[in-house]
Write a protein that holds these residues in place. Structure first.
Motif, PDB file in Angstrom:
ATOM      1  N   LEU A  16       0.836  -1.212   0.000  1.00 19.41           N
ATOM      2  CA  LEU A  16       0.000   0.000   0.000  1.00 19.41           C
ATOM      3  C   LEU A  16       0.867   1.257   0.000  1.00 19.41           C
ATOM      4  CD1 LEU A  16      -2.773   1.282   0.049  1.00 19.41           C
ATOM      5  CD2 LEU A  16      -2.762   1.053   2.538  1.00 19.41           C
ATOM      6  N   SER A  17       1.937   1.223   0.752  1.00 21.96           N
ATOM      7  CA  SER A  17       2.854   2.363   0.800  1.00 21.96           C
ATOM      8  C   SER A  17       3.467   2.640  -0.575  1.00 21.96           C
ATOM      9  CB  SER A  17       3.961   2.076   1.820  1.00 21.96           C
ATOM     10  OG  SER A  17       4.902   3.117   1.828  1.00 21.96           O
ATOM     11  N   ARG A  18       3.858   1.594  -1.293  1.00 24.64           N
ATOM     12  CA  ARG A  18       4.427   1.776  -2.630  1.00 24.64           C
ATOM     13  C   ARG A  18       3.398   2.349  -3.598  1.00 24.64           C
ATOM     14  NH1 ARG A  18       7.249  -2.636  -0.873  1.00 24.64           N
ATOM     15  NH2 ARG A  18       5.879  -4.219  -1.739  1.00 24.64           N
ATOM     16  N   ILE A  19       2.155   1.884  -3.496  1.00 25.71           N
ATOM     17  CA  ILE A  19       1.101   2.398  -4.383  1.00 25.71           C
ATOM     18  C   ILE A  19       0.802   3.860  -4.053  1.00 25.71           C
ATOM     19  CG2 ILE A  19      -1.360   2.216  -4.936  1.00 25.71           C
ATOM     20  CD1 ILE A  19      -0.986  -0.849  -4.814  1.00 25.71           C
ATOM     21  N   ALA A  20       0.673   4.172  -2.770  1.00 30.54           N
ATOM     22  CA  ALA A  20       0.416   5.559  -2.373  1.00 30.54           C
ATOM     23  C   ALA A  20       1.575   6.454  -2.800  1.00 30.54           C
ATOM     24  CB  ALA A  20       0.199   5.639  -0.861  1.00 30.54           C
ATOM     25  N   GLY A  21       2.798   5.957  -2.686  1.00 25.36           N
ATOM     26  CA  GLY A  21       3.968   6.719  -3.106  1.00 25.36           C
ATOM     27  C   GLY A  21       3.964   6.992  -4.596  1.00 25.36           C
ATOM     28  N   LEU A  22       3.534   6.012  -5.365  1.00 28.67           N
ATOM     29  CA  LEU A  22       3.441   6.179  -6.820  1.00 28.67           C
ATOM     30  C   LEU A  22       2.495   7.331  -7.160  1.00 28.67           C
ATOM     31  CD1 LEU A  22       3.822   4.421  -9.740  1.00 28.67           C
ATOM     32  CD2 LEU A  22       1.408   4.136  -9.274  1.00 28.67           C
ATOM     33  N   PHE A  23       1.347   7.362  -6.510  1.00 24.56           N
ATOM     34  CA  PHE A  23       0.372   8.422  -6.754  1.00 24.56           C
ATOM     35  C   PHE A  23       0.916   9.771  -6.286  1.00 24.56           C
ATOM     36  CE2 PHE A  23      -2.285   4.927  -7.600  1.00 24.56           C
ATOM     37  CZ  PHE A  23      -3.417   5.388  -8.255  1.00 24.56           C
ATOM     38  N   ALA A  24       1.553   9.787  -5.128  1.00 28.46           N
ATOM     39  CA  ALA A  24       2.078  11.040  -4.580  1.00 28.46           C
ATOM     40  C   ALA A  24       3.177  11.617  -5.473  1.00 28.46           C
ATOM     41  CB  ALA A  24       2.612  10.809  -3.170  1.00 28.46           C
ATOM     42  N   ARG A  25       4.076  10.768  -5.949  1.00 29.88           N
ATOM     43  CA  ARG A  25       5.167  11.248  -6.813  1.00 29.88           C
ATOM     44  C   ARG A  25       4.642  11.880  -8.094  1.00 29.88           C
ATOM     45  NH1 ARG A  25       7.257   6.459  -5.130  1.00 29.88           N
ATOM     46  NH2 ARG A  25       6.771   5.369  -7.063  1.00 29.88           N
ATOM     47  N   ARG A  26       3.512  11.417  -8.558  1.00 30.84           N
ATOM     48  CA  ARG A  26       2.943  11.952  -9.793  1.00 30.84           C
ATOM     49  C   ARG A  26       1.917  13.055  -9.531  1.00 30.84           C
ATOM     50  NH1 ARG A  26       5.320   7.640 -10.323  1.00 30.84           N
ATOM     51  NH2 ARG A  26       6.147   6.771 -12.240  1.00 30.84           N
ATOM     52  N   GLY A  27       1.718  13.406  -8.269  1.00 31.96           N
ATOM     53  CA  GLY A  27       0.837  14.510  -7.920  1.00 31.96           C
ATOM     54  C   GLY A  27      -0.650  14.187  -8.029  1.00 31.96           C
ATOM     55  N   PHE A  28      -1.004  12.902  -7.912  1.00 24.74           N
ATOM     56  CA  PHE A  28      -2.408  12.511  -7.998  1.00 24.74           C
ATOM     57  C   PHE A  28      -2.970  12.250  -6.617  1.00 24.74           C
ATOM     58  CE2 PHE A  28      -0.833  11.244 -12.205  1.00 24.74           C
ATOM     59  CZ  PHE A  28      -1.714  11.981 -12.984  1.00 24.74           C
ATOM     60  N   ASN A  29      -4.210  12.631  -6.440  1.00 26.64           N
ATOM     61  CA  ASN A  29      -4.896  12.435  -5.181  1.00 26.64           C
ATOM     62  C   ASN A  29      -5.726  11.156  -5.235  1.00 26.64           C
ATOM     63  OD1 ASN A  29      -5.836  13.091  -2.580  1.00 26.64           O
ATOM     64  ND2 ASN A  29      -7.678  14.018  -3.441  1.00 26.64           N
ATOM     65  N   ILE A  30      -5.768  10.443  -4.130  1.00 20.77           N
ATOM     66  CA  ILE A  30      -6.679   9.303  -3.988  1.00 20.77           C
ATOM     67  C   ILE A  30      -7.814   9.802  -3.108  1.00 20.77           C
ATOM     68  CG2 ILE A  30      -6.973   6.960  -3.126  1.00 20.77           C
ATOM     69  CD1 ILE A  30      -3.933   6.562  -3.535  1.00 20.77           C
TER      70      ILE A  30
END
Length: 175
Positions: A16-30
């Protein structure tokens, strides 16, 4: 547009941390996130609601597949599916308003799960629209706290699109 993604992952620490990091690095909000075990041992399902157009979602899907623990990514936004959320809502309640609040809860098929002299806690299960509607109705009593799960969803094996059926029923009633 908001997209609902259903992602199957290996049930391991840090996924989950890796997935959240992927979104954060690209500036996308979940906007919504729910994680839980599936029927298959060692596999978890992450259901998330993500804003973006089709191109953005396609790019995110490709990026998710690059993570080694991601098994399958499915955009179920336009697929017939069953969607639910759980919300606990604590509302001010006096002797004068308690029965009215309970009546509203019954209308929404919600249930009172805790009561005190000054408040009622109500459990609501349903689609996200139902959550918005009951909050609007109960807001006038004074909402003390709200806790919501993220949306969970599974595609319908029957293929029946209930949103389409609701729209057809509504237009038939108007005509």
């Amino acid at each position: 547009m908001k997209h609902t993604l259903s992602v199957l992952v290996e049930d391991e620490a840090g996924v989950l941390s890796r997935i959240a990091g992927l979104f954060a690095r690209r500036g996308f909000n979940i906007e919504s996130l729910a994680v839980g075990h599936t029927e298959q041992t060692g596999v978890s399902r992450i259901t998330m609601v993500v804003p973006g157009d089709d191109g953005v979602i396609e790019q995110l899907t490709k990026q998710l597949y690059k993570l080694i623990n991601v098994l399958k990514v499915n955009d179920i936004t336009d697929k017939p599916s069953v969607e639910r959320e759980l919300m606990l809502i604590k509302v001010n309640a006096t002797n004068d308003t308690r029965s009215e609040i309970i009546n509203f809860a019954q209308i929404f098929r919600a249930r009172v799960v805790d009561a005190s002299d000054e408040s009622l806690t109500i459990e609501v299960v349903g689609d996200p629209g139902k959550m918005v509607a009951i909050v609007q109705v109960l807001d006038r009593f004074g909402i003390r706290e709200i806790a919501r799960t993220g949306k969970i969803a599974l595609t319908r094996e029957s293929g029946v699109n209930t949103e389409y059926l609701k729209a057809q029923t509504a237009s038939a009633l108007i005509a």
